[in-house]
Structure formats: C-alpha cells, structure tokens
Scaffold this active site. Structure first.
Site, PDB file in Angstrom:
ATOM      1  N   GLU A   1     119.017  25.482  43.107  1.00  0.00           N
ATOM      2  CA  GLU A   1     120.133  24.675  42.629  1.00  0.00           C
ATOM      3  C   GLU A   1     121.122  24.415  43.761  1.00  0.00           C
ATOM      4  O   GLU A   1     121.339  25.267  44.623  1.00  0.00           O
ATOM      5  CB  GLU A   1     120.857  25.378  41.475  1.00  0.00           C
ATOM      6  CG  GLU A   1     120.010  25.521  40.234  1.00  0.00           C
ATOM      7  CD  GLU A   1     120.821  25.913  39.007  1.00  0.00           C
ATOM      8  OE1 GLU A   1     122.067  25.903  39.085  1.00  0.00           O
ATOM      9  OE2 GLU A   1     120.202  26.219  37.975  1.00  0.00           O
TER      10      GLU A   1
ATOM     11  N   CYS B   1     127.874  22.868  47.413  1.00  0.00           N
ATOM     12  CA  CYS B   1     127.616  24.298  47.293  1.00  0.00           C
ATOM     13  C   CYS B   1     126.115  24.501  47.470  1.00  0.00           C
ATOM     14  O   CYS B   1     125.324  24.058  46.624  1.00  0.00           O
ATOM     15  CB  CYS B   1     128.084  24.807  45.936  1.00  0.00           C
ATOM     16  SG  CYS B   1     127.747  26.553  45.645  1.00  0.00           S
TER      17      CYS B   1
ATOM     18  N   CYS C   1     118.279  35.795  43.821  1.00  0.00           N
ATOM     19  CA  CYS C   1     119.188  36.658  44.583  1.00  0.00           C
ATOM     20  C   CYS C   1     118.876  38.117  44.282  1.00  0.00           C
ATOM     21  O   CYS C   1     118.709  38.487  43.122  1.00  0.00           O
ATOM     22  CB  CYS C   1     120.641  36.344  44.218  1.00  0.00           C
ATOM     23  SG  CYS C   1     121.855  37.331  45.134  1.00  0.00           S
TER      24      CYS C   1
ATOM     25  N   CYS D   1     124.498  41.070  40.818  1.00  0.00           N
ATOM     26  CA  CYS D   1     125.861  41.286  40.326  1.00  0.00           C
ATOM     27  C   CYS D   1     125.881  41.060  38.817  1.00  0.00           C
ATOM     28  O   CYS D   1     125.304  40.088  38.315  1.00  0.00           O
ATOM     29  CB  CYS D   1     126.834  40.343  41.026  1.00  0.00           C
ATOM     30  SG  CYS D   1     126.946  40.642  42.813  1.00  0.00           S
TER      31      CYS D   1
ATOM     32  N   CYS E   1     126.995  37.587  37.197  1.00  0.00           N
ATOM     33  CA  CYS E   1     126.485  36.364  37.828  1.00  0.00           C
ATOM     34  C   CYS E   1     125.087  36.026  37.307  1.00  0.00           C
ATOM     35  O   CYS E   1     124.208  36.883  37.237  1.00  0.00           O
ATOM     36  CB  CYS E   1     126.444  36.554  39.341  1.00  0.00           C
ATOM     37  SG  CYS E   1     125.900  35.095  40.260  1.00  0.00           S
TER      38      CYS E   1
ATOM     39  N   CYS F   1     131.037  28.381  39.511  1.00  0.00           N
ATOM     40  CA  CYS F   1     130.803  29.611  40.241  1.00  0.00           C
ATOM     41  C   CYS F   1     130.265  30.692  39.325  1.00  0.00           C
ATOM     42  O   CYS F   1     130.827  30.970  38.263  1.00  0.00           O
ATOM     43  CB  CYS F   1     132.118  30.065  40.881  1.00  0.00           C
ATOM     44  SG  CYS F   1     131.968  31.538  41.893  1.00  0.00           S
TER      45      CYS F   1
END
Length: 363
Positions: free
Chosen positions: A108, A129, A136, A140, A143, A355
């Site tokens: 993305e 972005c 990842c 976290c 997220c 975000c």
C-alpha cells in the site's frame, strides 16, 4: 545499485530463475554506463533517465527516441514499475493505492494532497506515504500493518515506483515523501538509503522534504546518522515509560526506552538535526496528564519535536481515540514544560489510508 546495473542475478542452482535487475533506481551515470555496455552512445543514458523519471516510461519499448531495433533487443529488460491493483479515494482527496509487484505481492502507498485556503483552493502540495516492506515484523499492538505478518523487504525500484505512481495518478509533482507505510525502514536500511538518494537526485525531491520513520532498532539510528543526510528522522515513541511501551510495541522488550533515547541524542549530536517523536494518543492508555509529564521529562533539553497523532481505529483491537479536550490538555502540559509539540490529524481515515491503518492485502 552498482555502477553496472542490470547484470543478471543468476541462481546457480536453477539458471532458469535468473532475473534482471530493474532500471528504476539507477542514476544517470549508471544508466549511461549501461547503455554503453549495450553498444549505444553515452547520451542515451540521459535520455533513458529522463524517460524513466520524468516521462514515466514503463517499458523500454515505450521510449520512442531509441532505435527501433535496439528497443526490440532490450524489450525484456524491466524498468521496474508496479501495477495499480486497487485505489480508494477518501472525501478529503487522499488516495490509497494497492500496488501489485512483479512477484504478485501487494503493498500500500498513499497520496495526500494539501489544498489551498479553506481546503477549497488548488492543490499546493502532494505528500506520498511509502512502504519499505511487504508487511511488518514489528507487530505494534495498535497498528494494522503488523497484524498480517512480514513477508520481505522491498527493493529500491519498488520504493521509488510508489512515488512515481502517485505522481502520475495525481498529475502533479510530489513535494514530500514520508517512509511511514508498511514496514520498518531501518530493517531495510541499504535499500532505503538508495531510495532516498534516487528520490532526491533522480526524481528531484529536496532532502529536507524526505522523512524516515522508525520504531527504533538497536544501533540502526546511530548507523543512519553516519550518513549525515538532511532528511528528517521520525521515531515512533508512543509511550513515555518502558513498561507501557513494552505493552504497545513488542520489540521494546529488547530495546529499552532509555537506550533508544540515548541513541536519538547521539543522532542529534552527529547530524545537527532534531528528531521528531511520533506519539499516537490512545484514550485512557497513554494520554493521561501523568503520561504527558513523563514524556516531557524524557525529552527535556532534547532538540526534538513531538508529533501527536490521535488514534485511527482498526478492526483487530478496541483502542479508542481521545476526545479533543483530552488531546488539548496533553498538548498544554507539553507546552508548559517547554516541549515543542503539534497535533497531526491523519488524512484518509474513510479510505483506511490513515496512519496505522495500512496493511498488505488484496481486499
């Protein structure tokens, strides 16, 4: 990228799987060296550079200034562009792209336009972005990206391509790039550094308009500082003490907050540039007055800026966004403690492009 790009990447166990290194990410010097290796005059390297970075060529066969016979000979050599799998447009003009890579992986990237007065004037700035990994590994808790796991690092051309894709779709030059998409940039440092160089020198984006965000990897910020780049370093802090940070960021168990802040101070000393600290505000979790005071204590005397980000919801967890009164109270405490602070209300919320909402998915 080496001075001789496009040397075949040969798999000694299975030569049929050999691949060619894509052209995107190569400098004008490297492209000039390559065209000469192909028996073409050096000036074609400059032409190739212009067609890749300015005209958006996706295939060498598209470059009409090249001899037809030579175009046919090198037609299979990839430039390294992705295809748009899906795009979602938010009411505020932000566009989220799902890009399909050569190996069918999906990443993305987000295009964020800034408009004129009152949000109704012409677009004055375009921020992209970008992602640096497929998925990842940091996981976290708040997220979306880490919920799908980690697959691989992105290559240089796959990072630069995201900026060119957004630029072409908006038909507007990109002014800012933030490395805040899928992935942890400092776990892909070599390719991120090469991408930063290409975005600056080939695409023409000023170094100070480039931002690299990291959750903090031991020794990597110190190593990053040694390159003396003029880019902005953003560190995802999200908690003002070790115990809370461990609950939100699993990797913090192996990299204590005190050590991270020490490394950030060294970064300031080495580069002379301040550090931006990203801090996502989670209602009732890390947004209380005592948290603001603890954060101020951590950063007192630090050449830094705190970027507060009200939480953007995802399906997997039930964290809540603080109300504006709580956000303002947090801001006021930091200001009273002489800490530079601003609030960033994320764009693209309705398109799941804000975000913390990005994920590697074909949906």
């Amino acid at each position: 990228m080496s001075a001789t790009p496009l040397v075949s990447q040969v798999d000694s166990h299975n030569p049929e799987k050999s691949e060619l290194i894509p052209l995107l990410g190569a400098s004008v010097v490297e492209l000039s060296a390559w065209v000469q290796q192909q028996g073409q005059p050096a000036y074609r390297g400059k032409q190739l550079h212009e067609w890749i970075y300015q005209k958006g060529a996706r295939s060498l066969s598209d470059i009409s200034v090249f001899p037809k016979q030579w175009r046919a000979e090198v037609a299979e050599i990839p430039i390294g562009r992705s295809t748009i799998h899906h795009r979602a447009v938010a009411p505020d003009g932000t566009i989220k792209y799902l890009l399909e890579l050569a190996d069918s992986q999906i990443i993305e990237t987000v295009g964020i336009p800034t408009f004129g007065e009152g949000g109704k004037g012409p677009k004055s700035r375009l921020t992209v972005c970008v992602s640096t990994q497929v998925g990842c590994p940091m996981a976290c808790d708040f997220c979306a990206t880490g919920k799908g796991g980690y697959k691989r690092n992105l290559a240089v051309h796959e990072i630069v391509d995201q900026v060119l894709t957004v630029q072409e779709d908006f038909q507007q030059r990109v002014s800012n790039v933030v490395f805040m998409g899928l992935g942890e940039p400092l776990l892909n440092t070599e390719n991120v550094l090469a991408a930063l160089k290409s975005l600056n020198q080939d695409v023409g984006i000023g170094a100070r308009s480039l931002t690299v965000s990291t959750v903090g990897i031991r020794d990597r910020i110190r190593q990053f500082a040694q390159h003396h780049l003029q880019v902005t370093l953003a560190v995802s802090l999200h908690a003002p003490n070790q115990a809370l940070r461990e609950k939100l960021i699993p990797s913090a168990r192996a990299y204590p907050l005190e050590d991270l802040l020490t490394e950030c101070r060294e970064y300031v000393e080495i580069t002379g540039r301040r550090v931006t600290f990203e801090y996502i505000l989670l209602a009732g979790v890390n947004d209380l007055p005592e948290h603001a005071l603890q954060l101020a204590k951590c950063l007192r005397g630090f050449q830094s800026h705190v970027n507060l980000i009200p939480y953007n919801p995802i399906e997997e967890v039930d964290y809540k966004r603080p109300n504006r009164d709580h956000i303002q109270a947090f801001v006021n405490i930091l200001k009273q403690q002489q800490i530079a602070v601003s609030v960033r209300y994320s764009r693209g919320l309705e398109a799941d492009a804000a975000c913390g909402q990005l994920r590697a998915s074909k949906n």
